[in-house]
Design an enzyme around this catalytic site. Structure first.
Site, PDB file in Angstrom:
ATOM      1  N   ASP A   1      37.005  40.058  38.166  1.00 18.53           N
ATOM      2  CA  ASP A   1      37.118  40.391  39.428  1.00 18.53           C
ATOM      3  C   ASP A   1      38.673  41.319  40.044  1.00 18.53           C
ATOM      4  OD1 ASP A   1      39.238  38.171  38.546  1.00 18.53           O
ATOM      5  OD2 ASP A   1      38.243  36.708  40.106  1.00 18.53           O
TER       6      ASP A   1
ATOM      7  N   TYR B   1      30.705  33.094  36.112  1.00 17.51           N
ATOM      8  CA  TYR B   1      31.582  32.932  36.667  1.00 17.51           C
ATOM      9  C   TYR B   1      31.503  32.357  37.912  1.00 17.51           C
ATOM     10  CZ  TYR B   1      35.565  34.599  38.173  1.00 17.51           C
ATOM     11  OH  TYR B   1      36.994  35.038  38.700  1.00 17.51           O
TER      12      TYR B   1
ATOM     13  N   HIS C   1      29.383  40.160  40.016  1.00 16.95           N
ATOM     14  CA  HIS C   1      28.661  39.270  39.723  1.00 16.95           C
ATOM     15  C   HIS C   1      27.709  38.346  39.967  1.00 16.95           C
ATOM     16  CE1 HIS C   1      32.561  39.974  38.597  1.00 16.95           C
ATOM     17  NE2 HIS C   1      32.935  39.472  40.058  1.00 16.95           N
TER      18      HIS C   1
ATOM     19  N   ASP D   1      39.731  37.312  33.555  1.00 19.53           N
ATOM     20  CA  ASP D   1      37.775  37.038  34.650  1.00 19.53           C
ATOM     21  C   ASP D   1      37.790  38.579  35.590  1.00 19.53           C
ATOM     22  OD1 ASP D   1      38.202  35.100  34.040  1.00 19.53           O
ATOM     23  OD2 ASP D   1      39.236  33.755  36.038  1.00 19.53           O
TER      24      ASP D   1
ATOM     25  N   GLU E   1      43.546  34.764  30.066  1.00 18.56           N
ATOM     26  CA  GLU E   1      44.659  34.354  31.220  1.00 18.56           C
ATOM     27  C   GLU E   1      44.506  32.562  30.674  1.00 18.56           C
ATOM     28  OE1 GLU E   1      41.623  34.799  32.056  1.00 18.56           O
ATOM     29  OE2 GLU E   1      41.651  35.030  34.760  1.00 18.56           O
TER      30      GLU E   1
ATOM     31  N   ARG F   1      33.420  32.637  40.989  1.00 18.68           N
ATOM     32  CA  ARG F   1      33.819  33.069  42.484  1.00 18.68           C
ATOM     33  C   ARG F   1      32.375  34.430  42.657  1.00 18.68           C
ATOM     34  NH1 ARG F   1      38.388  31.546  39.319  1.00 18.68           N
ATOM     35  NH2 ARG F   1      39.592  30.148  40.691  1.00 18.68           N
TER      36      ARG F   1
ATOM     37  N   GLU G   1      41.515  40.120  40.998  1.00 19.53           N
ATOM     38  CA  GLU G   1      42.681  39.343  40.029  1.00 19.53           C
ATOM     39  C   GLU G   1      43.070  39.517  38.636  1.00 19.53           C
ATOM     40  OE1 GLU G   1      45.598  37.153  42.287  1.00 19.53           O
ATOM     41  OE2 GLU G   1      43.994  37.590  42.516  1.00 19.53           O
TER      42      GLU G   1
END
Length: 895
Positions: free
Chosen positions: A85, A322, A368, A83, A9, A324, A87
């Site tokens: 997740d 990470y 995670h 990432d 990203e 999140r 998203e």
């Protein structure tokens, strides 16, 4: 040799990963999402209830997509590495749609994920490349569709009934509801009076051993004061308290000649166990309480630490895992690294016999690890010089929490003494108690500081007690009674709001920063001294939505939807089943709201207030800026009718309180890197942007300002100077080309303060001054103040010095890469004129001949040049505004 394309990203992440992968890999950034729902249409199929979204390339991302397509076509393999997740999985899916336009192209597309950006983790991830996980994509897509339906179908109702431009958010509305409900709790709160009594005592014949004990009851019956009921209807009490002053005086009187004795002393060991490593919400709360960072700033700084920071000769290094996550799980090798560091640096007594293991919440996602340093030996002190101040603070917090999580408990010696005062007047025994604790072994506290919660007023654990062994009799020094009143629940700050959202299962930790930013951007809440106050419009919108959509905006239902999204991610539920269940309720409530929702815009409520001008009753009405009082005698058709109005202050935050006055302007932080955002001016008005816009790699975060915020920024600000023409105050204004100082008496007085070159007149007309000016494109130039009569301009600053070679009456200051120079304005002009059009040359020659004077400017060739200083640093977004592309070239926009 095969060529592989890797897509992430962000540019920072791309640089870090490219270093680890080496030759044969090209790493490019998608710069976030590349596809989304269209803005001018709901973009969701509703007629047949398939809920299929219509995805288009996000406006402004066309060039990025074209670049990725070209690179993908030339690559043998394509690895999608956003990432790890929902998203990120959705971004990967959208990239696959754009790059995999044929069966052949789709075969070479794979998905890779890693929890930390280290060489080992990245290289290992590429060994286990997989297909895009459709369950994760469906979970993210469901959230996006839910939010689109709520926003696009409820917002028009608010436009019609309240005010244009308002919007409704599925989760944000519930967050506003919590803040509104808390505000009403505070408004309805009735304080309860209670008294506490402390006795200052010392052992008999030992006056130096004083300590304080708290009154707790009489003859074993606890002293307590009724304090209403809780939400379940259970009675509540204030412990160790007396109800009123009369009761307090009776107790004090009974203790006047009491006999004091030590009934018992209890010694015990108490352990405080270390905390689990951070999950997202706990990091946000700890950063708020310890560092004073808001959620957006914390996540922005953590993002940069995760993506990579330049660490000397190591280059770009991902410093944390990470950020999140809601799982406290830690990889075995990371635990082993922490234990090895603790044993070597702190000693065996700080290292438990077996690793500490932590369990997450029942519904926590375990995709995670917890947030931890990628390498525990990389201590905060060892890398401090490579980090910004805020990066160091957040990294230190994460590092300390993780290391402490694998250490031994702290040990306290706790002493509790029970004391009796037998009254000679009443014959009753008045009970007192005192507790004290002493740290015997610091354990994990050696590394990690614990922020104590606010203690109850009857907590005496911090008391320092003398040695009470073999003590029987005590002597009273004095009694201290104190009146108290219960306090209303505090307003939410960011930390406590995150806590309640997490406890109630509303949203997910990764969405908290967005939720908190959105409700402020929409001006539904305002933050004063770190606390959230609902605005009037926020309360009105919240009440309307909760009343008319009781199911959709219920906190329990919102939490249930989050659980269902987790089920979709795990493949336990189809996303269309969730959407159908939601839409059944939604359509029904939407239909009822269209008919029953109160029309605030056309509201006219009779009040007991009287008009200050004519004495008629006032009506409560709604306008562009909220509710206000208007005279009922006003008649639109009758120009002579009463037009009196006044503001309605009820239900609006009081901005005149000391805390509101001290709050001042709230700084805003970049959600990507955590730095303080700066105010910019663009073609469409003022906006906020990250100061790192022009860095390598850049941080291109920006946020538009609402019309109201732009108006506030555009408000003229006094400079403390007076106008030289009329004597009125000079003010700083925002103009089309930036800030300028002018007279506050405009338009009667049109004075504008200019930056003039002192001691120098215009070399062309000889009467005007030379003033600094800004062109439309943002570049600075100097021109004559007699314009348009005199059109003299120069791109370089004139200097009032005579040229020592050709005698030019002035020199110019010129900035080049090699330095700053004083040059003659006639330098190289002769050569330039040789290439000028013939007509212009003839016209110039004719003028010289006609005047019979010295050659005009440009006919003389002079080579005078003198270096006077070093060149300034290259322009940045902070000094020159964000970079934009124009006609294939990059230009700096004016700040």
């Amino acid at each position: 040799m095969s060529k592989s394309l890797v897509i992430v990203e962000s540019a920072t992440k791309a640089k870090t990963i490219e270093k680890y992968l080496g030759k044969g890999f090209e790493v490019l950034a998608s710069v976030g999402h590349i596809m989304d729902l269209p803005k001018n249409d709901i973009g969701v199929e509703l007629e047949h209830r398939t809920f299929e979204p219509t995805l288009i390339v996000s406006p402004g991302k066309e060039k990025v997509v074209a670049q990725l397509k070209r690179a993908g076509a030339a690559a043998d393999e394509i690895f999608l590495a956003p990432d790890p997740d929902r998203e990120g999985e959705a971004i990967a899916a959208h990239l696959a749609i754009q790059l995999g336009t044929s069966a052949k192209e789709r075969k070479k597309i794979k998905r890779v994920t890693f929890n930390e950006i280290t060489k080992k983790a990245v290289q290992e991830a590429f060994k286990h490349a997989r297909d895009v996980d459709q369950n994760l994509v469906d979970a993210q897509q469901t959230r996006r569709v839910l939010d689109r339906l709520v926003g696009y179908q409820i917002s028009p109702l608010l436009w019609d009934k309240v005010r244009r431009g308002l919007s409704a958010g599925r989760v944000q509305t519930v967050a506003v509801r919590l803040i509104v409900e808390r505000e009403r709790e505070i408004g309805a709160f009735n304080p309860v009076e209670y008294w506490t009594l402390d006795a200052i005592l010392h052992p008999e014949k030992q006056p130096s051993g004083s300590f304080k004990a708290r009154f707790i009851g009489i003859d074993g019956e606890p002293a307590r004061v009724a304090n209403g009921q809780d939400k379940e209807g259970k009675d509540q009490f204030i412990s160790n308290a007396i109800a009123d002053e009369a009761s307090m005086k009776a107790v004090v009187a009974a203790l006047e000649k009491a006999k004091w004795s030590l009934v018992s002393v209890q010694y015990k060991e108490q352990q405080r166990r270390p905390f689990a490593p951070f999950i997202t919400s706990q990091l946000q709360r700890d950063a708020s309480s310890k560092l004073g960072f808001n959620v957006r700033r914390t996540m922005g700084v953590a993002q940069r630490l995760y993506e990579g920071v330049e660490i000397g000769s190591e280059g770009l290094v991902g410093l944390i895992t990470y950020m999140r996550t809601d799982s406290p799980r830690v990889a075995p090798e990371a635990i082993e690294g922490a234990r090895e560091w603790i044993g070597k640096q702190l000693g065996a007594h700080y290292l438990p016999a077996t690793p500490n293991v932590y369990k997450g919440k029942k519904d926590a996602q375990d995709a995670h690890e917890a947030i931890r340093p990628t390498e525990v030996s990389r201590t905060p002190a060892s890398i401090a010089k490579y980090l910004t101040e805020e990066q160091l603070k957040v990294y230190r917090l994460i590092w300390q929490r993780f290391v402490a999580s694998q250490m031994t408990p702290a040990v306290f010696d706790v002493t509790t003494a029970k004391i009796a005062a037998v009254s000679g007047k009443t014959g009753k025994s008045y009970d007192f108690r005192v507790s004290g604790s002493v740290l015997r072994f610091d354990g994990f506290l050696k590394v990690y500081e614990v922020v104590e919660e606010k203690k109850d007023e009857d907590d005496e654990s911090s008391n320092k007690l003398p040695n009470l062994d073999n003590v029987k009799a005590l002597e009273l020094e004095k009694l201290e009674d104190e009146q108290h009143f219960t306090q209303p629940p505090p307003r939410y700050n960011e930390g406590s709001l995150v806590k309640v959202l997490e406890e109630r299962g509303i949203g997910r930790p990764s969405t908290y920063a967005s939720i908190i930013s959105t409700i402020q951007d929409r001006e539904y809440v305002t933050k004063i001294s770190g606390r959230f106050y609902p605005t009037e419009i926020g309360m009105v919108v919240c009440d309307l939505l909760v009343k008319n959509f009781p199911y959709i905006f219920d906190t329990a239902y919102t939490a249930k939807l989050e659980e269902e999204l987790d089920d979709i991610e795990e493949g336990k539920e189809k996303w269309t089943d969730l959407m159908n269940g939601f839409y059944d309720h939604f359509v029904e409530e939407l239909k009822d709201a269209g008919v029953k929702m109160e029309d605030i815009k056309r509201m006219e409520i009779k009040t007991d207030e009287k008009c200050d001008l004519c004495g008629s009753p006032l009506l409560l009405k709604w306008g562009k800026f909220g509710s206000f009082y208007a005279c009922s005698a006003y008649n639109k058709k009758d120009k002579s009718s009463c037009t009196f109005t006044k503001e309605n202050t009820a239900g609006k935050p009081d901005l005149n309180t000391p805390e509101a006055q001290e709050a001042g302007e709230q700084e805003e932080y970049c959600e990507n890197c955590g730095r303080v955002m700066v105010l910019r001016r663009g073609p469409f008005g003022m906006f906020m942007s990250c100061p790192g816009y022009n860095e390598d790699p850049p941080c291109k975060t920006f946020r538009k300002l609402s019309q109201k915020q732009q108006q506030k920024q555009a408000t003229p600000k006094p400079t403390g100077e007076d106008c030289p023409l009329c004597g009125k105050a000079l003010v700083l204004r925002q103009g089309s080309y930036g800030e300028f100082v002018s007279c506050s008496g405009y338009p009667k007085c049109k004075y504008v303060k200019q930056n003039l070159i002192e001691g120098m007149k215009c070399p062309k007309c000889g009467t005007g001054d030379l003033a600094e000016r800004k062109a439309r494109r943002g570049n600075m130039f100097w021109g004559c103040t007699n314009y348009p009569k005199c059109d003299f301009t120069t791109n370089n600053k004139p200097v009032a010095e005579k040229c020592p070679e050709c005698g030019s009456p002035y020199l110019v200051e010129k900035t080049l890469r090699s330095g700053i120079y004083l040059e003659c304005p006639n330098k190289k002009k002769g050569a330039e004129e040789e290439t000028a059009p013939k007509k212009a040359a003839k016209k110039g020659a004719a003028k010289v001949a006609a005047k019979g004077a010295e050659p005009v400017d440009g006919a003389v060739v002079c080579g005078y040049s003198k270096r006077i200083g070093d060149a300034p640093p290259p322009p940045t977004a902070e000094t020159h505004g964000p970079v934009v592309e124009k006609g294939g070239r990059k230009e700096l926009q004016p700040a």
